[in-house]
Design an enzyme around this catalytic site. Structure first.
Site, PDB file in Angstrom:
ATOM      1  N   GLU A 130      22.641  86.954 -44.496  1.00 49.84           N
ATOM      2  CA  GLU A 130      24.637  85.848 -44.141  1.00 49.84           C
ATOM      3  C   GLU A 130      24.232  84.641 -44.567  1.00 49.84           C
ATOM      4  O   GLU A 130      23.522  83.607 -44.395  1.00 49.84           O
ATOM      5  CB  GLU A 130      24.065  85.848 -42.073  1.00 49.84           C
ATOM      6  CG  GLU A 130      24.257  87.156 -41.571  1.00 49.84           C
ATOM      7  CD  GLU A 130      23.956  87.165 -40.255  1.00 49.84           C
ATOM      8  OE1 GLU A 130      22.867  85.834 -39.774  1.00 49.84           O
ATOM      9  OE2 GLU A 130      23.132  87.937 -39.735  1.00 49.84           O
TER      10      GLU A 130
ATOM     11  N   LEU B 126      27.159  90.563 -40.028  1.00 50.35           N
ATOM     12  CA  LEU B 126      26.645  89.599 -39.439  1.00 50.35           C
ATOM     13  C   LEU B 126      26.011  90.578 -38.836  1.00 50.35           C
ATOM     14  O   LEU B 126      26.454  90.553 -37.513  1.00 50.35           O
ATOM     15  CB  LEU B 126      27.562  88.819 -38.346  1.00 50.35           C
ATOM     16  CG  LEU B 126      27.165  87.221 -38.396  1.00 50.35           C
ATOM     17  CD1 LEU B 126      28.144  86.538 -37.523  1.00 50.35           C
ATOM     18  CD2 LEU B 126      25.928  87.989 -36.513  1.00 50.35           C
TER      19      LEU B 126
ATOM     20  N   GLU C  82      21.361  91.604 -37.946  1.00 51.39           N
ATOM     21  CA  GLU C  82      20.175  91.006 -38.338  1.00 51.39           C
ATOM     22  C   GLU C  82      19.140  92.433 -38.247  1.00 51.39           C
ATOM     23  O   GLU C  82      18.843  92.899 -38.962  1.00 51.39           O
ATOM     24  CB  GLU C  82      19.764  90.597 -37.430  1.00 51.39           C
ATOM     25  CG  GLU C  82      19.726  89.273 -37.514  1.00 51.39           C
ATOM     26  CD  GLU C  82      21.014  88.719 -37.020  1.00 51.39           C
ATOM     27  OE1 GLU C  82      21.588  89.387 -36.651  1.00 51.39           O
ATOM     28  OE2 GLU C  82      21.666  87.462 -38.002  1.00 51.39           O
TER      29      GLU C  82
ATOM     30  N   GLN D  95      19.436  84.383 -40.684  1.00 55.66           N
ATOM     31  CA  GLN D  95      19.766  82.796 -40.576  1.00 55.66           C
ATOM     32  C   GLN D  95      18.882  81.365 -39.723  1.00 55.66           C
ATOM     33  O   GLN D  95      18.580  80.519 -40.239  1.00 55.66           O
ATOM     34  CB  GLN D  95      21.048  82.932 -40.645  1.00 55.66           C
ATOM     35  CG  GLN D  95      21.737  81.561 -40.968  1.00 55.66           C
ATOM     36  CD  GLN D  95      23.062  81.735 -40.901  1.00 55.66           C
ATOM     37  OE1 GLN D  95      23.898  82.261 -39.134  1.00 55.66           O
ATOM     38  NE2 GLN D  95      23.717  81.747 -41.868  1.00 55.66           N
ATOM     39  N   PHE D  96      18.375  81.976 -38.614  1.00 55.65           N
ATOM     40  CA  PHE D  96      17.663  81.355 -37.808  1.00 55.65           C
ATOM     41  C   PHE D  96      16.723  82.326 -37.189  1.00 55.65           C
ATOM     42  O   PHE D  96      16.771  83.385 -36.809  1.00 55.65           O
ATOM     43  CB  PHE D  96      18.564  80.599 -37.009  1.00 55.65           C
ATOM     44  CG  PHE D  96      19.931  79.375 -38.029  1.00 55.65           C
ATOM     45  CD1 PHE D  96      19.591  78.613 -38.055  1.00 55.65           C
ATOM     46  CD2 PHE D  96      20.645  79.813 -37.632  1.00 55.65           C
ATOM     47  CE1 PHE D  96      20.701  77.310 -38.927  1.00 55.65           C
ATOM     48  CE2 PHE D  96      21.897  79.211 -38.154  1.00 55.65           C
ATOM     49  CZ  PHE D  96      21.480  78.208 -38.896  1.00 55.65           C
TER      50      PHE D  96
ATOM     51  N   ILE E  65      15.561  86.542 -35.335  1.00 58.69           N
ATOM     52  CA  ILE E  65      15.148  87.739 -35.511  1.00 58.69           C
ATOM     53  C   ILE E  65      14.590  88.909 -34.720  1.00 58.69           C
ATOM     54  O   ILE E  65      13.988  89.779 -35.394  1.00 58.69           O
ATOM     55  CB  ILE E  65      13.779  86.520 -36.162  1.00 58.69           C
ATOM     56  CG1 ILE E  65      13.224  87.548 -37.155  1.00 58.69           C
ATOM     57  CG2 ILE E  65      12.746  86.590 -35.286  1.00 58.69           C
ATOM     58  CD1 ILE E  65      12.185  86.385 -38.200  1.00 58.69           C
TER      59      ILE E  65
ATOM     60  N   PRO F  89      16.475  90.766 -33.061  1.00 56.15           N
ATOM     61  CA  PRO F  89      16.704  92.459 -33.312  1.00 56.15           C
ATOM     62  C   PRO F  89      16.600  93.447 -34.411  1.00 56.15           C
ATOM     63  O   PRO F  89      16.422  94.137 -34.502  1.00 56.15           O
ATOM     64  CB  PRO F  89      18.815  91.674 -33.949  1.00 56.15           C
ATOM     65  CG  PRO F  89      18.100  90.921 -33.197  1.00 56.15           C
ATOM     66  CD  PRO F  89      17.741  90.171 -32.755  1.00 56.15           C
TER      67      PRO F  89
ATOM     68  N   HIS G 290      17.695  78.146 -31.848  1.00 61.07           N
ATOM     69  CA  HIS G 290      17.253  77.893 -33.592  1.00 61.07           C
ATOM     70  C   HIS G 290      16.157  77.186 -33.611  1.00 61.07           C
ATOM     71  O   HIS G 290      15.443  76.923 -34.491  1.00 61.07           O
ATOM     72  CB  HIS G 290      18.021  76.830 -33.751  1.00 61.07           C
ATOM     73  CG  HIS G 290      19.391  77.747 -33.797  1.00 61.07           C
ATOM     74  ND1 HIS G 290      20.776  77.713 -33.267  1.00 61.07           N
ATOM     75  CD2 HIS G 290      20.759  77.627 -34.935  1.00 61.07           C
ATOM     76  CE1 HIS G 290      21.529  78.385 -33.795  1.00 61.07           C
ATOM     77  NE2 HIS G 290      21.422  77.960 -35.026  1.00 61.07           N
TER      78      HIS G 290
HETATM   79  C1  LIG Z   1      22.564  87.007 -34.157  1.00 63.37           C
HETATM   80  C2  LIG Z   1      23.297  85.899 -35.047  1.00 63.37           C
HETATM   81  N1  LIG Z   1      22.889  85.719 -35.812  1.00 63.37           N
HETATM   82  C3  LIG Z   1      23.481  84.751 -36.565  1.00 63.37           C
HETATM   83  C4  LIG Z   1      24.247  83.945 -35.679  1.00 63.37           C
HETATM   84  C5  LIG Z   1      23.642  82.580 -36.928  1.00 63.37           C
HETATM   85  N2  LIG Z   1      25.720  82.347 -36.592  1.00 63.37           N
HETATM   86  C6  LIG Z   1      26.282  81.273 -36.233  1.00 63.37           C
HETATM   87  S1  LIG Z   1      27.660  81.674 -36.164  1.00 63.37           S
HETATM   88  C7  LIG Z   1      27.750  82.307 -37.134  1.00 63.37           C
HETATM   89  C8  LIG Z   1      29.186  83.450 -37.475  1.00 63.37           C
HETATM   90  C9  LIG Z   1      29.737  84.046 -36.141  1.00 63.37           C
HETATM   91  O1  LIG Z   1      31.131  84.789 -37.246  1.00 63.37           O
HETATM   92  P1  LIG Z   1      32.375  84.533 -35.868  1.00 63.37           P
HETATM   93  O2  LIG Z   1      31.230  86.272 -35.088  1.00 63.37           O
HETATM   94  O3  LIG Z   1      33.422  84.970 -36.657  1.00 63.37           O
HETATM   95  O4  LIG Z   1      32.030  84.072 -34.699  1.00 63.37           O
HETATM   96  P2  LIG Z   1      33.337  82.913 -35.286  1.00 63.37           P
HETATM   97  O5  LIG Z   1      31.860  80.983 -35.898  1.00 63.37           O
HETATM   98  O6  LIG Z   1      33.763  82.253 -36.306  1.00 63.37           O
HETATM   99  O7  LIG Z   1      34.101  81.569 -34.054  1.00 63.37           O
HETATM  100  C10 LIG Z   1      26.739  82.622 -37.250  1.00 63.37           C
HETATM  101  C11 LIG Z   1      25.887  83.573 -38.687  1.00 63.37           C
HETATM  102  C12 LIG Z   1      23.830  83.916 -34.605  1.00 63.37           C
HETATM  103  N3  LIG Z   1      24.306  82.309 -33.848  1.00 63.37           N
HETATM  104  N4  LIG Z   1      23.534  85.202 -33.723  1.00 63.37           N
END
Ligand SMILES: Cc1ncc(C[n+]2csc(CCOP(=O)(O)OP(=O)(O)O)c2C)c(N)n1
Ligand SMILES: Cc1ncc(C[n+]2csc(CCOP(=O)(O)OP(=O)(O)O)c2C)c(N)n1
Ligand SMILES: [Mg+2]
Ligand SMILES: [Mg+2]
Lengths: 362, 326, 326, 362
Positions: free
Chosen positions: B29, B58, B60, B82-83, B87, B89, B129
């Site tokens: 991601e 998005l 995992e 990413q964090f 991990i 999933p 995180h």
């Molecule tokens: C399972 C998971 N993977 C990665 C992340 C890191 N992360 C936080 S916000 C985000 C993007 C989320 O996008 P969206 O669902 O469109 O929500 P928005 O932030 O735009 O409101 C990511 C990849 C996370 N929080 N949870």
């Protein structure tokens, strides 16, 4: 070849970007008394966001995710919920949380790195912010099942982002909710970005609303910057869920006007000019223009509102900053209802050895 | 030779292997134009194209799962989670598939996959995180588990991980990403994946650590030296397969061992090392082994995270304790 | 009192709690009219209805995730994972949510969830059906991890797990499901979730085990008795929180310890027990601790699974080895 | 309200249950030379299934999952694949595997508890059977990506069951495949049961094909007992994938005429009369009837085919039963390409201490 299934996805907008009605409005939207609280909540959210970012920039808050430009979604949906309903939010949903009675001080505590920020004094059954993307949709489906089993007329209302609709949890939860016909409403805040990943790379589906079809439930898209459309759709979906009609999916199309979080620098991956264009569509001015047209709003009221919002936010910041850090023992509190004997020694050590570093905000 | 911090060293290693081996692909991601949230992949999509540096949707589970499919079909995917908290999933695919594809097919198909993820606390990050999941992976047969603790080891170990024909879990301590710089030659020289690194020799006690805690442990060794206590410091680096020989040899000389890790104590990987000492090093132990670890609690949010992390003081105190038992 | 095998004891415990507490609900795949693939829930849907005995769609992530939502809203879900290899998709929800909901909300919400799953090899089952994941869960703060080894303990521990206000991972050794019967009083008496059970007293060596291996261990103790070696046998039963006191006390008397588990050796929960011995029991150890475990390999398919499992011979040999070190 | 998305799901059948054409047939279906190999493959699969169940009942094989009644799906799809394509099967897909060149002896070895059964001498790149439901769809999407990246004209073809469509992996993989426009074809064998869970309880979606809409790809439903419909749809989807058109989802509607596996007793949860009814629709007789209508089949040929199939199956069983068990060292072979030094001692111990129990079939 026979056609055995036909589906369609509708899009709803009542107010255009200038705040002009594009079609006959639902009743609530004709009544300024109904709309003004929504407007106030949007302005409060925006004031709060601005302040929170400033706190982060000055080292007084941790990473923060602002709702800039998406205020109509949280406010419009939360306003359609009853107090008995349950909110299952992601990290970008303080607009809805504040409407529900979570205090700004609690929200700041959370983002300031203090678990006590999730111990809401107000909506005791609302879920805490969910950071692992889309997992909360499962929790919401389970909560909805609990209400259904106990025959309580309550609805679980869940938020996620456009990125979240790619995650298995989202589909699995919708499918469970649909099989159970559980009182569940899932709202996608399609702000068109998942950090740096644009909506077009997130899915080849032309709308996110159509993901509802996979679960055999209703999905619709609304203009997420038009609070009338959002609130209208949320009311219908919640009413349907409450009366046994099962889950719905609402895709609220909006735009993330700010960075993803304070840890992000969106200029690395998107054109500031495009962002600028999207300011034309943002929800706060749109509703204000409409209220002005109704003769229900004017510069004095605006000025007063801004002052009130600033005062409320500043008071929350003071409460937040005055909150002493938790003691090291807090790590062990609430780990279990009763701390197992095996952990007593560790807790004692933590209390004894607590270093002096750390403990600051953010 | 350039002065690099750990994240830059990762970036260099990735670039080196991408340039050397056309089968290497990166997926995850925000790793493309954004260069990764920690900048591990900065500039790589511009250089190697969007087909090889793949910004995924998005999910995992699918990042791990599709990477396995790619690996089985001859690519060498390096997937980024990413964090650390995201991990989990991937576990199903890592355990049920990546770790055993070669075994299940008697070597017909294999899974040369690297799963990179940040790990650890200490940067005041949001919830979920700050995880240290190394012990979970180290229990899984068929995997390799690697955690670098310096820019040069990050560079050499990551090269080795990518070149390894089997799946490697590569955990990068976020707290070290920018903590210090080091001369790192971008010479394509890999480090071995089956040895511990002895960072400092000493005769009084053996300190065993990995990841961000190597830093605390070395600081503790400095403090101890001032007190006249000479600590040997071992960076385990590759937890699986474990090079127990180096640790046993050292403890055989010092008679004392303190193991330091950031993950929760119970079932942490320190237990495996201590258990080996109880089995194979018992007669050389002059004092009880000590584990200095994170508590068996959820890693707290920012305001308490330094109360959770093992501190230099705790390490020094543990060493003193082993010396009492003389 | 009825003679019950382990799976019947589980069934009785579930029925007892369903009858006693209207908040208890069961969910999982095929647990309804089919009564579960191992028959744990046989007859329960007929008795308690489809709203409380919920046949779910096929999705373990959502089984765990929705159970957490139910638990947070006051139900007491007992979720079944059909076979051990399919528990991995639940890890994200178990670790990131179930284990910390109470902590995150400072006790406002909680997660009184039981996640039941078969575990272990030895029944010639298909691929991915023979996993022993207990060490993975035992490393996670906020969880309880329980593995019964007899019908009566299964009954009493499952009652306790369901009544416990926090999440409990309840792993049931499939090999014991029908291996033997025992008198079990369906009296609603729970067993404590924080103690080991000493099954046999002895003065020469302490054998520590759990799950299906308790059976092998007891057989080994019989063999040893014939050789004049008196082994104490401890069933850990609850791995987390660990009652190390009972084990330390026993090893304090015998001076020797052999730990037996079926999971892979490296990072298995035996390491935690051995580590504690190296830390707190060192001066009482007369001989190196021995771990008799599954190998660090994928559990092989049926034709080799008994070559993988610790055997009575291996346990006896390990005991002899600890006695040599006298 | 504007309609912004319209979708439809088609159903295709060419041969009705009696083997009569219901509409103009595709070219291949007019040519007995094309159809007879498919018929032979279906009969071979059924013969194999019968034998495997018998072996299990007599303790000579482990748990086995038969394809009874669903033979047209595996055969029809595999026949549309090129040798260069890759099959990503679940545990019920030996019909397809045998077509691909996996031997019956290999299949028996696998179900008999011997890893060597997955070391196919024939299709070296085909994936082994996948037991964890729906995970294979991710692998297939990744494989398809590898082909695409290397610009190879190969397609990854993946099977799963109706139950599998509830699992997150399925949706995530379709979404990835669709975003990548990867050469991926996913076939759902909707045999209407997931062990004891009927299709109606698996999802509230009226078809499983419509789950494609969530990923923005094409989905269709075919009569899975009509091999002409199955093969036709598979050819189209594979052709499309190969030529850069991206993934497709095919729902093949069939019925599980047998128990879930030999470890299952379906009479506990479903009405034998309903099962009996479904025998009316089964695929083997249907194609035979059609071939008879074409004058391309007769009792002598049938008799000969049955004899050949029995001989082939029996030969495979002999090979299987004659295969000596693997040695304990096999546990450590192929764990890594090179066994780490840390494991040498364990391997030595396994070789030394190998108990005498075990090692038998099943
Ligand atoms: C399972 C998971 N993977 C990665 C992340 C890191 N992360 C936080 S916000 C985000 C993007 C989320 O996008 P969206 O669902 O469109 O929500 P928005 O932030 O735009 O409101 C990511 C990849 C996370 N929080 N949870
Ligand atoms: C992840 C996972 N959960 C549970 C199981 C156990 N299980 C094996 S087959 C099956 C039902 C599958 O139904 P379906 O997908 O319709 O395929 P079918 O067996 O009908 O071909 C279940 C629950 C499994 N193999 N994998
Ligand atoms: Mg978004
Ligand atoms: Mg099925």
């Amino acid at each position: 070849m026979t056609i055995i299934g036909r589906f369609q996805i509708d899009y709803t907008r009542f107010l255009d970007p200038r705040g002009e009605a594009t079609q006959p409005l639902p009743d609530f939207a004709l009544d300024p008394e109904k709309l003004i609280p929504l407007y106030r909540a949007m302005v409060l959210t925006r004031t709060f966001d601005t302040k929170a970012i400033a706190l982060q920039r000055t080292g007084k808050l941790g990473t923060f995710a602002s709702a800039l430009g998406q205020e109509a979604i949280g406010v419009g949906v939360a306003a359609a919920m009853g107090a008995e309903d349950v909110l299952v939010p992601s990290y970008r949903d303080h607009a809805a949380q504040l409407m529900r009675g979570v205090t700004m001080a609690e929200s700041l505590l959370y983002w300031g790195g203090d678990e006590r920020g999730s111990d809401f004094a107000g909506p005791r059954d609302d879920f805490p912010i969910c950071v692992p993307i889309a997992t909360q949709v499962c929790h919401a489906a389970g909560a909805a099942y609990a209400f259904q089993l106990r025959q309580e007329a309550r609805v679980a209302v869940c938020f996620l982002g456009d990125g979240g609709t790619s995650k298995g949890d989202f589909y699995e939860a919708l499918n469970f909710g649909a099989v159970w016909k559980a009182p569940l409403v899932v709202v996608v805040n399609n702000n068109q970005w998942a950090i740096s990943v644009p909506r077009s790379m997130q899915s080849a589906a032309q709308t996110l609303a159509q993901k509802a079809i996979a679960a055999g439930i209703e999905g619709c898209q609304v203009d997420g910057n038009d609070i009338v459309a959002v609130h209208h759709a949320a009311r219908q979906a919640i009413e349907k869920a409450r009366s046994g009609g099962g889950p719905s999916l609402i895709e609220a199309l909006s735009y993330r006007l700010g960075d993803h979080t304070t840890a992000d620098d969106a200029s690395r991956y998107r054109d500031p000019e495009v962002v600028q264009e999207h300011w034309t569509f943002e929800p706060v001015v749109r509703l204000r223009n409409y209220l002005v047209q109704l003769n229900a709003w004017d510069p004095q009221r605006e000025e007063q509102l801004v002052r009130e919002c600033n005062e409320a936010v500043n008071a929350a910041v003071e409460t937040y900053l005055a909150t002493p850090p938790p003691t090291p023992g807090a790590m062990f509190d609430h780990l279990y209802r009763t701390l197992p004997a095996a952990l007593h020694e560790q807790r004692d050590m933590a209390l004894r050895l607590a270093p002096q570093q750390g403990g600051g905000h953010g | 030779m350039a002065e690099l911090n750990l994240i830059e060293a990762i970036n260099h290693a990735l670039a080196h292997e991408l340039a050397r081996d056309p089968a290497v692909v990166l997926l995850g991601e925000d790793i493309g134009i954004n260069g990764g949230v920690f900048r591990a992949t900065a500039g790589l999509q511009q250089r190697f194209g969007a087909a090889r540096i793949v910004d995924t949707p998005l999910a995992e589970t699918a990042i791990a799962g599709t990477a396995i499919g790619m690996a089985a079909m001859g690519l060498k995917p390096v997937a980024e989670i990413q964090f650390s908290g995201f991990i989990y999933p991937t576990f199903d695919h890592v355990i049920n598939h990546a770790s055993r594809l070669r075994h299940r097919t008697r070597g017909r198909l294999s899974c040369p996959l690297v799963l990179r993820s940040p790990c650890g606390a200490g940067i005041h990050a949001p919830e979920h995180h700050s995880e240290s999941p190394e012990a979970l992976f180290a229990h899984v047969p068929g995997l390799r588990v690697v955690i670098p603790s310096s820019p040069s080891r990050a560079y050499g170990l990551l090269l080795a991980a990518i070149r390894d024909p089997d799946p490697v879990i590569f955990l990068e301590p976020t707290r070290l990403y920018r903590l210090f710089k080091q001369e790192v030659a971008d010479d394509g020289e890999a480090l071995p994946l089956d040895v511990c690194f002895t960072l400092r020799s000493g005769s009084d006690v053996t300190l065993v650590s990995w990841g961000a805690m190597v830093h605390e442990t070395q600081t503790a060794a400095d403090t101890l030296a001032q007190q006249g206590i000479m600590a040997e410091v071992i960076d385990v680096a590759t937890l699986k397969p474990l090079d127990m020989g180096t640790i046993l040899e050292s403890v055989g000389r010092t008679g004392r061992c303190v193991i330091v890790h950031e993950a929760a104590r119970t079932g942490g990987f320190g237990a495996e090392i201590a258990a080996n000492l109880a089995e194979e090093g018992l007669y050389t132990l002059l004092a009880p082994v000590q584990r200095v670890t994170g508590y068996d609690t959820v890693v707290p949010l920012a305001r308490l995270e330094y109360q959770y992390l093992p501190s230099v003081e705790r390490i020094v105190a543990a060493v003193h304790k082993t010396l009492e038992g003389a």
